[in-house]
Design a protein around this motif. Structure first.
Motif, PDB file in Angstrom:
ATOM      1  N   UNK A  16       4.397  -2.417 -19.288  1.00 19.70           N
ATOM      2  CA  UNK A  16       5.102  -2.626 -18.069  1.00 19.70           C
ATOM      3  C   UNK A  16       4.566  -3.183 -16.708  1.00 19.70           C
ATOM      4  N   UNK A  17       3.607  -2.935 -16.544  1.00 21.73           N
ATOM      5  CA  UNK A  17       2.761  -3.164 -15.242  1.00 21.73           C
ATOM      6  C   UNK A  17       1.848  -4.489 -15.562  1.00 21.73           C
ATOM      7  N   UNK A  18       1.702  -4.950 -16.782  1.00 22.76           N
ATOM      8  CA  UNK A  18       0.736  -5.951 -16.905  1.00 22.76           C
ATOM      9  C   UNK A  18       1.044  -7.218 -16.172  1.00 22.76           C
ATOM     10  N   UNK A  19       2.288  -7.587 -16.046  1.00 22.82           N
ATOM     11  CA  UNK A  19       2.598  -8.900 -15.472  1.00 22.82           C
ATOM     12  C   UNK A  19       3.688  -8.772 -14.321  1.00 22.82           C
ATOM     13  N   UNK A  20       3.601  -7.633 -13.574  1.00 21.57           N
ATOM     14  CA  UNK A  20       4.317  -7.202 -12.555  1.00 21.57           C
ATOM     15  C   UNK A  20       3.805  -6.198 -12.051  1.00 21.57           C
ATOM     16  N   UNK A 124      -6.654 -13.832 -26.493  1.00 20.30           N
ATOM     17  CA  UNK A 124      -5.205 -13.789 -26.411  1.00 20.30           C
ATOM     18  C   UNK A 124      -4.563 -13.916 -27.683  1.00 20.30           C
ATOM     19  N   UNK A 125      -3.430 -13.032 -27.821  1.00 19.48           N
ATOM     20  CA  UNK A 125      -2.667 -13.085 -28.906  1.00 19.48           C
ATOM     21  C   UNK A 125      -1.474 -14.608 -28.885  1.00 19.48           C
ATOM     22  N   UNK A 126      -0.789 -14.723 -29.938  1.00 20.25           N
ATOM     23  CA  UNK A 126      -0.033 -15.738 -29.925  1.00 20.25           C
ATOM     24  C   UNK A 126       0.945 -16.053 -29.004  1.00 20.25           C
ATOM     25  N   UNK A 127       1.425 -15.173 -28.098  1.00 23.48           N
ATOM     26  CA  UNK A 127       2.338 -15.076 -26.979  1.00 23.48           C
ATOM     27  C   UNK A 127       1.500 -15.306 -25.690  1.00 23.48           C
ATOM     28  N   UNK A 128       0.143 -14.943 -25.691  1.00 25.82           N
ATOM     29  CA  UNK A 128      -0.558 -15.329 -24.701  1.00 25.82           C
ATOM     30  C   UNK A 128      -0.916 -14.052 -23.679  1.00 25.82           C
ATOM     31  N   UNK A 129      -0.528 -12.898 -24.341  1.00 26.98           N
ATOM     32  CA  UNK A 129      -1.008 -11.664 -23.817  1.00 26.98           C
ATOM     33  C   UNK A 129      -2.355 -11.407 -24.098  1.00 26.98           C
ATOM     34  N   UNK A 130      -3.176 -10.829 -23.033  1.00 22.38           N
ATOM     35  CA  UNK A 130      -4.584 -10.659 -23.036  1.00 22.38           C
ATOM     36  C   UNK A 130      -4.684  -9.542 -24.165  1.00 22.38           C
ATOM     37  N   UNK A 131      -5.895  -9.896 -24.969  1.00 21.51           N
ATOM     38  CA  UNK A 131      -6.401  -8.894 -26.035  1.00 21.51           C
ATOM     39  C   UNK A 131      -7.358  -7.921 -25.297  1.00 21.51           C
ATOM     40  N   UNK A 132      -7.117  -6.680 -25.171  1.00 20.31           N
ATOM     41  CA  UNK A 132      -8.304  -5.929 -24.320  1.00 20.31           C
ATOM     42  C   UNK A 132      -9.523  -5.960 -25.414  1.00 20.31           C
ATOM     43  N   UNK A 133     -10.704  -5.892 -24.705  1.00 21.90           N
ATOM     44  CA  UNK A 133     -11.981  -6.043 -25.699  1.00 21.90           C
ATOM     45  C   UNK A 133     -12.230  -4.352 -26.064  1.00 21.90           C
ATOM     46  N   UNK A 134     -13.198  -4.195 -26.830  1.00 27.30           N
ATOM     47  CA  UNK A 134     -13.484  -2.949 -27.300  1.00 27.30           C
ATOM     48  C   UNK A 134     -13.592  -2.009 -26.261  1.00 27.30           C
ATOM     49  N   UNK A 135     -13.865  -2.490 -24.927  1.00 33.39           N
ATOM     50  CA  UNK A 135     -14.132  -1.367 -23.762  1.00 33.39           C
ATOM     51  C   UNK A 135     -12.886  -1.140 -23.179  1.00 33.39           C
ATOM     52  N   UNK A 137     -11.188  -3.882 -21.407  1.00 33.88           N
ATOM     53  CA  UNK A 137     -11.275  -4.804 -20.435  1.00 33.88           C
ATOM     54  C   UNK A 137     -10.598  -6.132 -20.798  1.00 33.88           C
ATOM     55  N   UNK A 138      -9.865  -6.409 -19.686  1.00 32.19           N
ATOM     56  CA  UNK A 138      -8.922  -7.534 -20.264  1.00 32.19           C
ATOM     57  C   UNK A 138      -9.384  -8.770 -19.030  1.00 32.19           C
ATOM     58  N   UNK A 139      -9.006  -9.916 -19.179  1.00 31.81           N
ATOM     59  CA  UNK A 139      -9.160 -11.121 -18.275  1.00 31.81           C
ATOM     60  C   UNK A 139      -8.060 -11.825 -18.317  1.00 31.81           C
ATOM     61  N   UNK A 140      -7.435 -12.026 -17.262  1.00 29.87           N
ATOM     62  CA  UNK A 140      -6.424 -13.009 -16.960  1.00 29.87           C
ATOM     63  C   UNK A 140      -6.434 -14.089 -15.743  1.00 29.87           C
ATOM     64  N   UNK A 141      -5.806 -15.070 -15.844  1.00 27.25           N
ATOM     65  CA  UNK A 141      -5.704 -15.892 -14.824  1.00 27.25           C
ATOM     66  C   UNK A 141      -4.682 -15.485 -13.748  1.00 27.25           C
ATOM     67  N   UNK A 142      -4.525 -15.962 -12.368  1.00 29.51           N
ATOM     68  CA  UNK A 142      -3.683 -15.805 -11.433  1.00 29.51           C
ATOM     69  C   UNK A 142      -2.174 -16.386 -12.074  1.00 29.51           C
ATOM     70  N   UNK A 143      -1.066 -15.735 -12.012  1.00 26.87           N
ATOM     71  CA  UNK A 143      -0.126 -16.215 -12.659  1.00 26.87           C
ATOM     72  C   UNK A 143       1.278 -16.140 -11.832  1.00 26.87           C
TER      73      UNK A 143
END
Length: 211
Positions: A16-20, A124-135, A137-143
Motif C-alpha cells: 500500500x505504501x510502496x508508491x504513495x 524489477x518484476x514485469x510490472x516494474x515493481x522492485x524486487x527486494x534483495x535477500x536483505x 532492501x529495494x532501490x527505486x528512482x524518483x517517480x
C-alpha cells in the motif's frame, strides 16, 4: 511462524505504501483483502501482539521493522515468481499475479534461490515493481503517478499496477509498457515513444513515470 494469512496481511500493508505515502487503514485493508472489518480488526490485533505491526484504535496500520522484513521476503518471493513465469514460461504480464499468489507459499527457499540465480538476480518484476534483495532492501528512482503528472511531462514508464488484468492488456495494446517513454498529453492522451495514443480508462491511476 509461517502463515499464508499473516503473510498476505503484511504483503498488503507493505504494498500500500510502496508508491504513495498514506498509511493503510483497517477498512482499506478489509476492502483489499475482501474480508469483514471485524475479521481484519482481530487479525491486526494479533499481528500487533506478535510485534509485526503498530496500530491504535481507529488509526492506520503500519509495519514494524520486523514486519517490514517479513513482508519484504514475501514480496520478493511473489515478484521473482512473476518474473520467472514471464521469462521462462511465456506468461503475459496480465497472467502472472494469481499464479504467483499460489506459488509464493509453496516454493522452498532453495528453489527460490535457484530461480533468482537463473534469472540473473533481477531488480524489477514485469510490472516494474522492485524486487527486494535477500536483505529486504529495494532501490527505486524518483517517480510520479500519471494522474499527478502535468501535460508535457516526459518520463520513462517505471511501473504499471497489476491489479486489473484487463487494464494491463489495454495498456499493452496502447504501447504503454515498462521502460517505454511517455509524454503526457491532455484529456487522456499521450505520446509513447513518440507515437500519439489514447490512454484507456484507469491508466492515470495505474501508471508511474520517472519524475
Amino acid at each position: 511462524m509461517a502463515s499464508p494469512a499473516v503473510d498476505d496481511y503484511l504483503k498488503t500493508i507493505y504494498h500500500h505504501t510502496e508508491w504513495q505515502d498514506q498509511q493503510i487503514t483497517p477498512s482499506q485493508l478489509a476492502s483489499v483483502l475482501g474480508l469483514a472489518p471485524s475479521s481484519v480488526t482481530e487479525m491486526v490485533q494479533k499481528l500487533a501482539a506478535q510485534g509485526l505491526v503498530t496500530h491504535r484504535p481507529y488509526g492506520p496500520v503500519s509495519l514494524t521493522p520486523a514486519g517490514e522484513r517479513r513482508a519484504a521476503g514475501v514480496i520478493r518471493r511473489h515478484r521473482l515468481i512473476e518474473t520467472w513465469l514471464v521469462h521462462e514460461f511465456g506468461y503475459g504480464w496480465d497472467e502472472v499475479h494469481d499464479e504467483a499468489e499460489v506459488l509464493e507459499h509453496a516454493l522452498s527457499d532453495r528453489l527460490l534461490a535457484g530461480i533468482d540465480a537463473r534469472l540473473g538476480h533481477p531488480r524489477f518484476d514485469p510490472h516494474g515493481d522492485a524486487i527486494p534483495d535477500a536483505a529486504g532492501t529495494v532501490h527505486r528512482e524518483p517517480f510520479v503517478l500519471l494522474a499527478h503528472a502535468a501535460p508535457g511531462h516526459t518520463g520513462r514508464v517505471l511501473r504499471v499496477s497489476d491489479r486489473d488484468p484487463l487494464l494491463l492488456r489495454a495498456l499493452l495494446d496502447a504501447g504503454v509498457d515498462v521502460g517505454h517513454t511517455l509524454e503526457v498529453g491532455a484529456a487522456g492522451t499521450a505520446r509513447v515513444d513518440g507515437t500519439p495514443v489514447t490512454l484507456p480508462a484507469g491508466a492515470a491511476s495505474a501508471v508511474w513515470l520517472t519524475a
